[in-house]
Scaffold this motif. Structure first.
Motif, PDB file in Angstrom:
ATOM      1  N   GLY A   1       0.822  -1.209   0.000  1.00  0.00           N
ATOM      2  CA  GLY A   1       0.000   0.000   0.000  1.00  0.00           C
ATOM      3  C   GLY A   1       0.850   1.251   0.000  1.00  0.00           C
ATOM      4  O   GLY A   1       2.071   1.204  -0.191  1.00  0.00           O
ATOM      5  N   ASP A   2       0.215   2.398   0.216  1.00  0.00           N
ATOM      6  CA  ASP A   2       0.912   3.677   0.127  1.00  0.00           C
ATOM      7  C   ASP A   2       1.819   3.964   1.315  1.00  0.00           C
ATOM      8  O   ASP A   2       2.537   4.971   1.324  1.00  0.00           O
ATOM      9  CB  ASP A   2      -0.099   4.819  -0.042  1.00  0.00           C
ATOM     10  N   ASP A   3       1.798   3.104   2.339  1.00  0.00           N
ATOM     11  CA  ASP A   3       2.724   3.274   3.463  1.00  0.00           C
ATOM     12  C   ASP A   3       3.906   2.307   3.324  1.00  0.00           C
ATOM     13  O   ASP A   3       4.650   2.067   4.269  1.00  0.00           O
ATOM     14  CB  ASP A   3       2.012   3.062   4.800  1.00  0.00           C
ATOM     15  N   SER A   4       4.058   1.742   2.117  1.00  0.00           N
ATOM     16  CA  SER A   4       5.154   0.795   1.844  1.00  0.00           C
ATOM     17  C   SER A   4       5.890   1.232   0.582  1.00  0.00           C
ATOM     18  O   SER A   4       5.311   1.881  -0.293  1.00  0.00           O
ATOM     19  CB  SER A   4       4.613  -0.625   1.664  1.00  0.00           C
ATOM     20  N   ALA A   5       7.170   0.879   0.500  1.00  0.00           N
ATOM     21  CA  ALA A   5       7.979   1.304  -0.655  1.00  0.00           C
ATOM     22  C   ALA A   5       9.222   0.434  -0.735  1.00  0.00           C
ATOM     23  O   ALA A   5       9.555  -0.312   0.202  1.00  0.00           O
ATOM     24  CB  ALA A   5       8.369   2.773  -0.515  1.00  0.00           C
ATOM     25  N   THR A   6       9.913   0.549  -1.835  1.00  0.00           N
ATOM     26  CA  THR A   6      11.177  -0.162  -2.005  1.00  0.00           C
ATOM     27  C   THR A   6      12.116   0.713  -2.811  1.00  0.00           C
ATOM     28  O   THR A   6      11.664   1.560  -3.587  1.00  0.00           O
ATOM     29  CB  THR A   6      10.947  -1.520  -2.707  1.00  0.00           C
ATOM     30  N   GLY A   7      13.413   0.519  -2.621  1.00  0.00           N
ATOM     31  CA  GLY A   7      14.350   1.378  -3.333  1.00  0.00           C
ATOM     32  C   GLY A   7      15.784   0.874  -3.320  1.00  0.00           C
ATOM     33  O   GLY A   7      16.142  -0.071  -2.613  1.00  0.00           O
ATOM     34  N   VAL A   8      16.592   1.545  -4.126  1.00  0.00           N
ATOM     35  CA  VAL A   8      18.032   1.275  -4.242  1.00  0.00           C
ATOM     36  C   VAL A   8      18.728   2.628  -4.114  1.00  0.00           C
ATOM     37  O   VAL A   8      18.276   3.616  -4.693  1.00  0.00           O
ATOM     38  CB  VAL A   8      18.379   0.646  -5.609  1.00  0.00           C
ATOM     39  N   ALA A   9      19.819   2.670  -3.356  1.00  0.00           N
ATOM     40  CA  ALA A   9      20.508   3.949  -3.182  1.00  0.00           C
ATOM     41  C   ALA A   9      22.016   3.755  -3.095  1.00  0.00           C
ATOM     42  O   ALA A   9      22.501   2.655  -2.805  1.00  0.00           O
ATOM     43  CB  ALA A   9      20.001   4.646  -1.923  1.00  0.00           C
ATOM     44  N   PHE A  10      22.739   4.832  -3.360  1.00  0.00           N
ATOM     45  CA  PHE A  10      24.195   4.862  -3.217  1.00  0.00           C
ATOM     46  C   PHE A  10      24.541   5.973  -2.239  1.00  0.00           C
ATOM     47  O   PHE A  10      23.924   7.040  -2.268  1.00  0.00           O
ATOM     48  CB  PHE A  10      24.870   5.149  -4.568  1.00  0.00           C
TER      49      PHE A  10
END
Length: 903
Positions: A267-276
Motif C-alpha cells: 500500500g501507500d505506506d510501503s515502498a522499495t528502493g536502491v541507493a548509493f
C-alpha cells in the motif's frame, strides 16, 4: 573448516563441511563481513549489518562450498544439505512468528544468489516463495490486504516458472498485457483481486501447457527448486561472460541467501528502493537513489514504472515527490543507516531497502560499482575525510578502469541499435563510414571523412589505413592480435574477433543479423564493451581532472617499477610523456618503414641483387631514420629511449597481389617476372620462426649498420645542442650468446665510427630482447654481451606455449572457460610457465652481470596482474602503449603495496 567424509551408493567419497548453513538475525548472527569467501558478499554483509544493529529481515546463507558439491552431484542438491536448511528455517520461523507453508499465517522467503565478488543482475533471484492456493488466502487474511496477497502470488508464479521451470516468461507477460488492454488499465496496480485470481489460474495453466509440469504447490518443493536454480545460475552464459570479463574464477561459486520477505507493495505506506551513499557516476558526496511506493524490488530495477529520486533536491529537478517528503521518518532512518554503513565499510555503499507499513528494512549493502571518474573523486575525498589512507586509496582503485578516462566514450543516454559484439580490444567510442581497405581509409581521410576500417584481420601492411581510421574492426583475432596491439599503441578504438559478422571484400559488404552494410555506411564502435552499433552514436570527450593528477602523484611516490612506453612516432611519444611515461621501452623501427615515402626504398633494399645495391637503397632510408630518432630523443629529453632494430621477416614489406606487383615494378623500373619470383621466394611457412630479427643482420649486416648509424647520428646532433642522452640499442630474437656477441661488435664499431666522424662522445647501451626460451635459460652467457634485457613477452608466450597469438583466439576462450588457463596468456602473463622463464633469465642475467637493467616491453607491460608479477621478480621497468601508461603507474603502485603486505 571442519569436515566429514561420506560414501555415496556409487562409491564416490564426498567431503562434507560440518558447517555450511549460517543464520543471521538481530543479535544472533553466525557470520560477518570477513567471511565473503564462504558466505558470498551478500550473505557476509547481511550478517555484518545485523551485528551493527541495523534492521535486517532474518534469514540464512548456504555457503559457496555447496555450489561445488552441487555441480559434483550432476547439478543436484545433495540430500545431506537438506537437514541443515530445515533447521535454519525453523530458527527463522521462531524469529518471525510465522511458519513456512502454514495456511493461516505463512512465512514467505526470498531466495537470492551472492558470490564473493559482486555480479549485479547476472544470477537469479526468486521472491515471495512459499505461496500456493492455500497460503495466498492466509496471507490475504493476515495482511488484511487480499489484493496485495494475490498480486504477490501472480508475481511469484511469473518469477518461479521462468527461473526454476524454464518457462518463457514473455508468454505470461503477454497474457498480463492482454488483460490490461482488455480492461483498459494503464498500470499493474489497476488490476483488481478478481483480475489477479484470473491471472494466477491462467498462468498456472500456461505453465502446465508449456513445460508439461504442474506448478508446485508444496512450499518445500518450491524451496529446493529455487535453491537449485540459484546454484544453476552460476553457470549461465551471461554469468560466465561476466566472470570472464571481470576475471572471477569459476571455482569460487555462489552462496544462496534465504531471507524472510518484507513487502514494499502493501500500500501507500510501503515502498522499495536502491541507493548509493555517493553519486556513482560523478563521485559527488550526495545521497543518490531511487524508490517506488507500493512496489517490490524488481519493479525499481526492471523499469516497469519510473522510479522517483529519494532526496528532495533531486526530486525537485524531476518535478516528482521524494521519499524524503513522502515518508520523512523512514527517510531519516535511512540517512542514519547509510552514514553508519559508509563509515563502517569506509567505502561508498550500494544499498537496497524496503519499507513495509512505515517500517524500514535493509536488504543489502555492498561496495558500489562506480565510474573511473567517480572512483578517483571518492578516493581523494575519503583521504581528505580521514576515512582512508593514501595507500588504501591506491589499493582500492582498479587500474584498468582508468581506460574510461583516457578515451572518448559513448554517451550512455544515446539511442543505440546493437549489431554485434566482439572483443573490447582497445577502448574508446568512435563512429565512421565503413571502408574495407587501408587505401580507401587513407583516401577517404584525406577527403575529410571519418572512417572505420573493417577487416577480416589486419597485418602490418594495413598500418597506413589503421592510422587514418577512427577505429578498427576485425572478425578474427584476439585481445593481442595485430589489430588490438597496434590500436592500443595508437590509443585507437578497436573491436576485434567479432566472428558473427561476415565480411566480403569482393562485394565490399559486412553482413550481420539480417543487415547488409556497404562501403560508406556508418557504424559506431565501443572499444570498452566490444559492441558495434548501427549509425552514429554520440560520444563524450575525456577530461582529466585534479583528482586524476593527485592519484597519479600518490602512485608515483609508492611504486618501485619505472613506467616507459612503446612508441614509434613523435605523436605516440608525446602522448606518453603527457601521461607520465619515463622513457621509451620499445621503438619498433619497422613501423617507420611503412610510410608511402619509404616503403619503396625498403622494397628496393629487399630486391637488391648485391651488397652494393642494398647499401644504395639503405642510403635512401638513412636520413629518414635519423630524423625519426632525433624527434623521439627531443621529446624524451634525456629519458631513456630503447630502439629495437629491424625485427619482422622481409616478406611483410613486399606486395602480394598481382596488381600491387605490377604497380611496384612500374614505379621502381623492375622486371615484373623477376619481382613476382622474388616475392614468391620470400614466402615462409612459419615466418614467426623464420628469417627475421637478428637472423636478418647475420645474413645482411648492412641493414643493422644503417640503423645503428642513424641512431648514432641522431644522438650526435642532440649531444651537440648540449643535452644528455643514453640511447639503448636493442637486438631482437637472440637465441645464442654468439649471435649477440657478433652483432654487439657490429653495433659498437658503427657507433664509434660515427662518434669519431662527428667528434662527439655519448654513452649508449647495447642489449637484447629476451623472447625465446633458449635465450631465457642461457641468460647468464647472453648477459656477458648485454647491457640490458627487455622481455618481449608476446613472442616469449608464443614460443614457450607453442601458440600463435593470431590463431589461438579461436580456441583460447574454451581453454579459459574450462579452467585449463586461468586467464588468456596473451593478456595476463602465464606466471607458472612464461613467468618462470622471466624470473630465471633475470636471476641468471644479474648473477652474470650485477646491476643488469631488466624490463618488459610486451603488451603484458600494461596489464595490472602481470605488473604485479613483474614487480615481484624485481624488474626495473615495464613498457606499454601510450594510453596504458597511467594504468601501469597505478598498477605498479598497487603491486609495491601488495608486495609490502606479503613481506
Amino acid at each position: 573448516m571442519h569436515t566429514q567424509t561420506t560414501t555415496s551408493n556409487s562409491g564416490t567419497k564426498t567431503t562434507i563441511p560440518q558447517k555450511f548453513v549460517y543464520f543471521f538475525a538481530a543479535g544472533d548472527s553466525e557470520g560477518n563481513a570477513g567471511m565473503k569467501n564462504i558466505l558470498g558478499g551478500k550473505g557476509a554483509n547481511l550478517a555484518e549489518m545485523t551485528s551493527l544493529g541495523i534492521p535486517v529481515p532474518p534469514g540464512f546463507t548456504i555457503s559457496t562450498e555447496i555450489c561445488a558439491h552441487f555441480y559434483e552431484a550432476g547439478g543436484k542438491l545433495p540430500e545431506w544439505v537438506r537437514p541443515s536448511v530445515l533447521e535454519a528455517m525453523k530458527k527463522v520461523e521462531g524469529k518471525i512468528g510465522k511458519k513456512f507453508g502454514d495456511i493461516s499465517n505463512p512465512l514467505l522467503v526470498s531466495v537470492r544468489s551472492g558470490a564473493r565478488a559482486s555480479m549485479p543482475g547476472m544470477m537469479d533471484t526468486i521472491l515471495n516463495l512459499g505461496l500456493n492456493d492455500q497460503t495466498v488466502e492466509g496471507l490475504a487474511k493476515s495482511s488484511n490486504n487480499p489484493r496485495f496477497a494475490w498480486d504477490s502470488y501472480r508475481r511469484f508464479i511469473q518469477m518461479y516458472s521462468d527461473v526454476v521451470m524454464g518457462m518463457n516468461s514473455s508468454l505470461l507477460e503477454v497474457t498480463l498485457e492482454d488483460l490490461k488492454d482488455e480492461k483498459k488499465y494503464k498500470l499493474d496496480t489497476d488490476l483488481t483481486v478478481d483480475d489477479l485470481k484470473h491471472l494466477v489460474k491462467k498462468f498456472k495453466d500456461l505453465v502446465q501447457q508449456m513445460t508439461g509440469r504442474t506448478f508446485p504447490n508444496d512450499a518445500y518443493e518450491q524451496l529446493w527448486g529455487a535453491i537449485s536454480a540459484v546454484f544453476h545460475s552460476w553457470n549461465t552464459p551471461r554469468a560466465i561472460t561476466y566472470r570472464e570479463l571481470h576475471n572471477i574464477p569459476a571455482a569460487w561459486g555462489t552462496a544462496v541467501n534465504i531471507q524472510s520477505m518484507v513487502f514494499g507493495n502493501m500500500g501507500d505506506d510501503s515502498a522499495t528502493g536502491v541507493a548509493f551513499t555517493r553519486d556513482p557516476s560523478t563521485g559527488e558526496k550526495a545521497f543518490y537513489g531511487e524508490f517506488l511506493i507500493n512496489a517490490q524490488g524488481e519493479d525499481v530495477v526492471a523499469g516497469i514504472r519510473t522510479p522517483q529520486p529519494i532526496t528532495k533536491v533531486a526530486a525537485a529537478k524531476a518535478g516528482v515527490p521524494s521519499l524524503e517528503e513522502a515518508m520523512p521518518e523512514a527517510y531519516g532512518q535511512l540517512v542514519t543507516i547509510y552514514k553508519k554503513l559508509e563509515g563502517h565499510y569506509r567505502d561508498m555503499q550500494d544499498i537496497e531497502f524496503t519499507i513495509e507499513k512505515n517500517k524500514l528494512w535493509m536488504l543489502q549493502t555492498r561496495n558500489g560499482k562506480r565510474t573511473a571518474k567517480a572512483a578517483l573523486k571518492i578516493a581523494c575525498d575519503m583521504i581528505d575525510e580521514k576515512l582512508i589512507t593514501e595507500d588504501e586509496a591506491i589499493l582500492r582503485l582498479d587500474p584498468s578502469s582508468l581506460d574510461q578516462l583516457l578515451h572518448p566514450t559513448l554517451d550512455p543516454k544515446a539511442q543505440k541499435t546493437v549489431l554485434a559484439k566482439g572483443l573490447p580490444a582497445s577502448p574508446g567510442g568512435v563512429h565512421g563510414q565503413i571502408v574495407f581497405t587501408p587505401e580507401d581509409a587513407v583516401e577517404w581521410k584525406d577527403l575529410g571523412k571519418k572512417v572505420i576500417l573493417v577487416r577480416i584481420e589486419t597485418s602490418p601492411e594495413d598500418i597506413a589505413g589503421m592510422i587514418a581510421a577512427q577505429g578498427i574492426f576485425t572478425t578474427r583475432g584476439g585481445m593481442t592480435s595485430h589489430a588490438a596491439v597496434v590500436a592500443r599503441g595508437m590509443g585507437k578504438c578497436c573491436v576485434a574477433g567479432c566472428g558473427e559478422v561476415e565480411v566480403d571484400y569482393n562485394q565490399q559488404t559486412m553482413k550481420v543479423k539480417g543487415y547488409v552494410l556497404k562501403k560508406g555506411d556508418v557504424i559506431t564502435l565501443d572499444g570498452g564493451t566490444g559492441e558495434v552499433f548501427l549509425g552514429e552514436v554520440k560520444t563524450i570527450e575525456p577530461k582529466l581532472d585534479s583528482d586524476f593528477e593527485r592519484i597519479m602523484k600518490i602512485a608515483d611516490k609508492v611504486r618501485k617499477l619505472k613506467v616507459r612506453t612503446n612508441a614509434d612516432t613523435p605523436k605516440d611519444a608525446q602522448t606518453a610523456r603527457n601521461f607520465g611515461a619515463e622513457g621509451i621501452g620499445l621503438c619498433r623501427t619497422e613501423h617507420m618503414f611503412f610510410g608511402a615515402d619509404r616503403i619503396d626504398a625498403v622494397r628496393e633494399m629487399i630486391l637488391a641483387e648485391s651488397k652494393q645495391e642494398r647499401e644504395k637503397a639503405l642510403a635512401k632510408l638513412l636520413p629518414m631514420q635519423r630524423t625519426d630518432f632525433q624527434e623521439l630523443f627531443k621529446i624524451m629529453d634525456g629519458l631513456p629511449v630503447t630502439i629495437r632494430l629491424l625485427d619482422p621477416p622481409l616478406h611483410e614489406f613486399v606486395p602480394h597481389t598481382e596488381k600491387e606487383i605490377q604497380e611496384l615494378a612500374g614505379r621502381i623500373k623492375y622486371d615484373v617476372d623477376k619481382l613476382r619470383s622474388k616475392v614468391k621466394s620470400l614466402h615462409e611457412f612459419n615466418p614467426m620462426l623464420g628469417h627475421r630479427g637478428c637472423r636478418l643482420a647475420i645474413t645482411y649486416p648492412e641493414i643493422y649498420q644503417m640503423q645503428v648509424r642513424a641512431i648514432a647520428e641522431a644522438a650526435s646532433e642532440i649531444v651537440k645542442t648540449g643535452k644528455k642522452l643514453v640511447p639503448e640499442i636493442m637486438i631482437p630474437l637472440i637465441a645464442t650468446d654468439k649471435e649477440l656477441e657478433l652483432l654487439r661488435s657490429l653495433t659498437v664499431v658503427e657507433v664509434e665510427k660515427v662518434q669519431k666522424e662527428q667528434n662527439v662522445k655519448f654513452d649508449y647501451l647495447v642489449g637484447t630482447m629476451i623472447e625465446l626460451p633458449r635465450a631465457a635459460v642461457t641468460a647468464d652467457a647472453i648477459a656477458d654481451h648485454a647491457d640490458f634485457f627487455s622481455f618481449g613477452t608476446n613472442d616469449l608466450t608464443q614460443t614457450a606455449l607453442g601458440l600463435s597469438r593470431d590463431d589461438a583466439g579461436r580456441f583460447l576462450g574454451s581453454y579459459v572457460s574450462s579452467g585449463i588457463f586461468a586467464r588468456d596468456p596473451f593478456v595476463t602473463i602465464d606466471k607458472v610457465g612464461v613467468g618462470s622463464l622471466v624470473r630465471t633469465a633475470t636471476e641468471m642475467g644479474r648473477r652474470s652481470k650485477p646491476g643488469l637493467k631488466v624490463g618488459v616491453c610486451g603488451e603484458h607491460g600494461g596489464d595490472p596482474d602481470s605488473i604485479e608479477f613483474f614487480n615481484s621478480v624485481g624488474l626495473d621497468y615495464v613498457s606499454c602503449s601510450p594510453f596504458r601508461v597511467p594504468i601501469a603507474r597505478l598498477a605498479a603502485a598497487r603491486a609495491a603495496l601488495l608486495g609490502k603486505k606479503l613481506h
